[in-house]
Design a protein around this motif. Structure first.
Motif, PDB file in Angstrom:
ATOM      1  N   GLU A 133     137.897  70.861  73.346  1.00 44.38           N
ATOM      2  CA  GLU A 133     137.540  69.765  74.261  1.00 44.38           C
ATOM      3  C   GLU A 133     138.457  69.754  75.485  1.00 44.38           C
ATOM      4  N   TYR A 134     139.737  69.897  75.232  1.00 45.55           N
ATOM      5  CA  TYR A 134     140.705  69.883  76.323  1.00 45.55           C
ATOM      6  C   TYR A 134     140.505  71.092  77.237  1.00 45.55           C
ATOM      7  N   THR A 135     140.305  72.250  76.623  1.00 43.07           N
ATOM      8  CA  THR A 135     140.093  73.484  77.402  1.00 43.07           C
ATOM      9  C   THR A 135     138.866  73.367  78.295  1.00 43.07           C
ATOM     10  N   LEU A 136     137.790  72.785  77.754  1.00 42.67           N
ATOM     11  CA  LEU A 136     136.567  72.609  78.541  1.00 42.67           C
ATOM     12  C   LEU A 136     136.816  71.668  79.714  1.00 42.67           C
ATOM     13  N   ASP A 137     137.622  70.624  79.482  1.00 42.48           N
ATOM     14  CA  ASP A 137     137.945  69.696  80.569  1.00 42.48           C
ATOM     15  C   ASP A 137     138.786  70.362  81.655  1.00 42.48           C
ATOM     16  N   VAL A 138     139.648  71.291  81.265  1.00 50.41           N
ATOM     17  CA  VAL A 138     140.427  72.045  82.258  1.00 50.41           C
ATOM     18  C   VAL A 138     139.466  72.839  83.149  1.00 50.41           C
ATOM     19  N   PHE A 139     138.455  73.452  82.512  1.00 55.11           N
ATOM     20  CA  PHE A 139     137.461  74.210  83.278  1.00 55.11           C
ATOM     21  C   PHE A 139     136.661  73.300  84.210  1.00 55.11           C
ATOM     22  N   LYS A 140     136.322  72.124  83.709  1.00 56.71           N
ATOM     23  CA  LYS A 140     135.566  71.162  84.534  1.00 56.71           C
ATOM     24  C   LYS A 140     136.370  70.743  85.758  1.00 56.71           C
ATOM     25  N   LEU A 141     137.669  70.464  85.541  1.00 51.22           N
ATOM     26  CA  LEU A 141     138.523  70.095  86.675  1.00 51.22           C
ATOM     27  C   LEU A 141     138.667  71.255  87.640  1.00 51.22           C
ATOM     28  N   ALA A 142     138.792  72.464  87.090  1.00 53.83           N
ATOM     29  CA  ALA A 142     138.933  73.659  87.931  1.00 53.83           C
ATOM     30  C   ALA A 142     137.697  73.871  88.795  1.00 53.83           C
ATOM     31  N   ASN A 143     136.586  73.276  88.368  1.00 56.40           N
ATOM     32  CA  ASN A 143     135.331  73.422  89.093  1.00 56.40           C
ATOM     33  C   ASN A 143     135.181  72.415  90.231  1.00 56.40           C
ATOM     34  N   ILE A 144     136.077  71.406  90.285  1.00 58.08           N
ATOM     35  CA  ILE A 144     135.964  70.392  91.352  1.00 58.08           C
ATOM     36  C   ILE A 144     137.231  70.284  92.208  1.00 58.08           C
ATOM     37  N   VAL A 145     138.352  70.840  91.718  1.00 62.75           N
ATOM     38  CA  VAL A 145     139.606  70.793  92.478  1.00 62.75           C
ATOM     39  C   VAL A 145     139.791  72.112  93.222  1.00 62.75           C
ATOM     40  N   LEU A 204     139.955  62.405  87.987  1.00 65.56           N
ATOM     41  CA  LEU A 204     139.574  62.052  86.618  1.00 65.56           C
ATOM     42  C   LEU A 204     138.262  61.260  86.551  1.00 65.56           C
ATOM     43  N   PRO A 205     138.016  60.332  87.505  1.00 72.08           N
ATOM     44  CA  PRO A 205     136.735  59.615  87.469  1.00 72.08           C
ATOM     45  C   PRO A 205     135.519  60.539  87.548  1.00 72.08           C
ATOM     46  N   SER A 206     135.662  61.705  88.174  1.00 73.42           N
ATOM     47  CA  SER A 206     134.547  62.653  88.270  1.00 73.42           C
ATOM     48  C   SER A 206     134.165  63.208  86.898  1.00 73.42           C
ATOM     49  N   LEU A 207     135.100  63.149  85.939  1.00 76.25           N
ATOM     50  CA  LEU A 207     134.818  63.604  84.577  1.00 76.25           C
ATOM     51  C   LEU A 207     134.420  62.443  83.673  1.00 76.25           C
ATOM     52  N   GLY A 208     134.299  61.254  84.296  1.00 79.98           N
ATOM     53  CA  GLY A 208     133.923  60.076  83.513  1.00 79.98           C
ATOM     54  C   GLY A 208     135.109  59.363  82.886  1.00 79.98           C
ATOM     55  N   TYR A 209     136.322  59.681  83.326  1.00 76.97           N
ATOM     56  CA  TYR A 209     137.525  59.065  82.768  1.00 76.97           C
ATOM     57  C   TYR A 209     138.076  58.015  83.733  1.00 76.97           C
ATOM     58  N   LYS A 210     138.754  57.014  83.183  1.00 78.95           N
ATOM     59  CA  LYS A 210     139.243  55.906  84.014  1.00 78.95           C
ATOM     60  C   LYS A 210     140.479  56.303  84.826  1.00 78.95           C
ATOM     61  N   LYS A 211     140.686  55.570  85.899  1.00 78.16           N
ATOM     62  CA  LYS A 211     141.860  55.766  86.759  1.00 78.16           C
ATOM     63  C   LYS A 211     143.058  55.060  86.115  1.00 78.16           C
ATOM     64  N   ARG A 212     144.223  55.682  86.196  1.00 78.13           N
ATOM     65  CA  ARG A 212     145.433  55.097  85.623  1.00 78.13           C
ATOM     66  C   ARG A 212     146.403  54.602  86.701  1.00 78.13           C
ATOM     67  N   ALA A 213     147.351  53.759  86.258  1.00 82.40           N
ATOM     68  CA  ALA A 213     148.449  53.358  87.138  1.00 82.40           C
ATOM     69  C   ALA A 213     149.531  54.424  87.054  1.00 82.40           C
ATOM     70  N   HIS A 214     150.345  54.506  88.108  1.00 78.86           N
ATOM     71  CA  HIS A 214     151.421  55.507  88.118  1.00 78.86           C
ATOM     72  C   HIS A 214     152.728  54.876  88.571  1.00 78.86           C
ATOM     73  N   LEU A 215     153.756  55.122  87.786  1.00 79.27           N
ATOM     74  CA  LEU A 215     155.073  54.541  88.021  1.00 79.27           C
ATOM     75  C   LEU A 215     156.046  55.652  88.380  1.00 79.27           C
ATOM     76  N   MET A 216     156.803  55.469  89.469  1.00 80.38           N
ATOM     77  CA  MET A 216     157.700  56.536  89.928  1.00 80.38           C
ATOM     78  C   MET A 216     159.122  56.032  90.148  1.00 80.38           C
ATOM     79  N   ASN A 217     160.068  56.683  89.480  1.00 78.07           N
ATOM     80  CA  ASN A 217     161.471  56.351  89.706  1.00 78.07           C
ATOM     81  C   ASN A 217     162.055  57.277  90.770  1.00 78.07           C
TER      82      ASN A 217
END
Length: 405
Positions: A133-145, A204-217
């Motif tokens: 599942e994870y590998t397929l998602d890497v391929f999906k991202l590679a197809n849009i990034v 991530l939203p392009s794969l149907g996943y929600k957007k996250r918050a990001h915290l940076m120190n």
């Protein structure tokens, strides 16, 4: 603690979560979880086990303490496959030992600053990153990034070389996907991760996943002039197992210009490491920094305010050598319990030895050169050797004659 209960006031929790951070992306996501859904925030901090952890790691550790105090569900991702992809040229079996070393180091740091590690969850990246599942998602991202977007995203994180490998482009895609597979609301990291965080938010939203918050120190400056404290630059950092005399030597050679408080890695270390750890141990607004200054320069002094310490240095009432005395003592005090734990833990020692094997350089033995008969002096040497041999034969003959009956 279950995912449906939290005893911390939402505003108090939010203040703790965002304390001492340089930037927060999508803070409304955090507020929604705390105020509307009324549950603990789920977040993760990832670290790729590449070079040995250094004193800069105290900064994210203090934030993990804040997250736990705020009632968050915190996951530490030991990103072993990311380390393998980061141009390190380290085989996976070595990376496995480094991953173990990182886990033991992180736990040791947290224990040394009184942070309860029972509520922390440790996850090894390869435990889920090798699934179909994870590998397929890497391929999906590679197809849009795009290649450029992936390269730009990893520019501040992935080791940059003249002839970059494809692995450097896969790295940011995987880090974006980790948010979904770890089922978190937010990801925490250094400000150097910002471009990867934005990549995740945008794709991530392009794969149907929600957007996250990001915290940076903020990044702790290195010991040199400019640049962050880096595991790949031995002169910019102090390893967590560094011996006291080595700490002293590195601090003494650190860049520290008189009156310069802006580009000063030592003052930054006090601000982002020493001060927050003291607050964790002794409560808000506690600050005490002792400098065992020689009598001829004013004698020992204790600062109870970071602002006062900075001001004295700016006005050159406090000299660089004296500041270095205080920082050396503070670092050695922080490292002492980690050194002790390492010395008493065989598993810790094995992980360090096999994760960071020392290269033994074999010196080549020089073969004597055959200089030939035309080399100046050769004939003289040969004549001398012949004369010596002849003299020896004569002595032996003489000896035989004397002893014969």
């Amino acid at each position: 603690m279950s995912s449906t209960e939290t005893s911390v006031d939402p505003q108090v929790a939010y203040n703790l979560i965002t304390k001492n951070l340089q930037e927060v992306l999508n803070p409304q996501i955090i507020k929604n979880v705390l105020e509307v859904e009324k549950r603990p925030l789920k977040l993760y901090w990832g670290t790729a086990p590449t070079g040995k952890p250094h004193c800069g790691y105290f900064v994210p550790m203090t934030k993990l303490a804040h997250f736990l105090k705020a009632g968050c569900e915190v996951t530490v991702l030991v990103a072993d496959l990311h380390a393998f992809l980061d141009n390190m040229k380290a085989p996976l079996e070595v990376v496995n030992y480094r991953a173990k070393y990182y886990e033991l180091t992180i736990k040791s740091i947290l224990r040394s600053i009184n942070v309860p590690i029972e509520k922390l969850k440790f996850v090894l990246g390869s435990s889920y990153e090798l699934t179909p599942e994870y590998t397929l998602d890497v391929f999906k991202l590679a197809n849009i990034v795009s290649q450029n977007d992936a390269k730009r995203a990893g520019a501040d994180v992935v080791k940059q070389v003249a002839n970059p490998l494809l692995s450097g482009l896969i790295y940011p895609l995987m880090q974006a996907l980790d948010e979904e597979y770890l089922k978190v609301d937010a990801q925490f990291g250094g400000v150097d991760q910002r471009k990867i965080f934005v990549l995740a938010e945008e794709n991530l939203p392009s794969l149907g996943y929600k957007k996250r918050a990001h915290l940076m120190n903020p990044m702790v400056p290195g010991l040199g002039q400019g640049g962050k404290m880096s595991a790949s630059d031995p002169n910019s950092k102090i390893d967590l197992l560094e011996e006291p005399n080595v700490v002293k030597k590195k601090i003494n050679s650190a860049f520290c210009s008189p009156g310069n408080v802006e580009d000063n890695g030592l003052l930054s270390f006090i601000e982002f490491v020493v001060s927050p750890i003291q607050e964790l141990k002794y409560g808000e607004d506690h600050f005490s920094f002792f400098i065992d200054r020689p009598e001829k320069f004013g004698g020992p002094i204790t600062y109870t305010s970071l602002a006062e310490l900075k001001q004295d240095f700016k006005e050159e009432k406090l000299s660089p050598p004296d500041l270095k005395i205080g920082v050396t003592a503070a670092i050695n005090e922080l490292l002492a319990p980690i050194r002790e734990e390492f010395a008493s833990n065989p598993e810790f020692q094995e992980a360090e030895k096999k994760g960071y094997p020392v290269e033994v350089k074999v010196k080549k033995t020089k073969k004597p050169k055959n200089k030939g008969t035309r080399y100046p002096g050769t004939q003289k040497q040969e004549q001398s050797a012949a004369n010596s041999k002849e003299a020896t034969v004569e002595k032996v003959a003489e000896l035989i004659e004397k002893t014969s009956i």
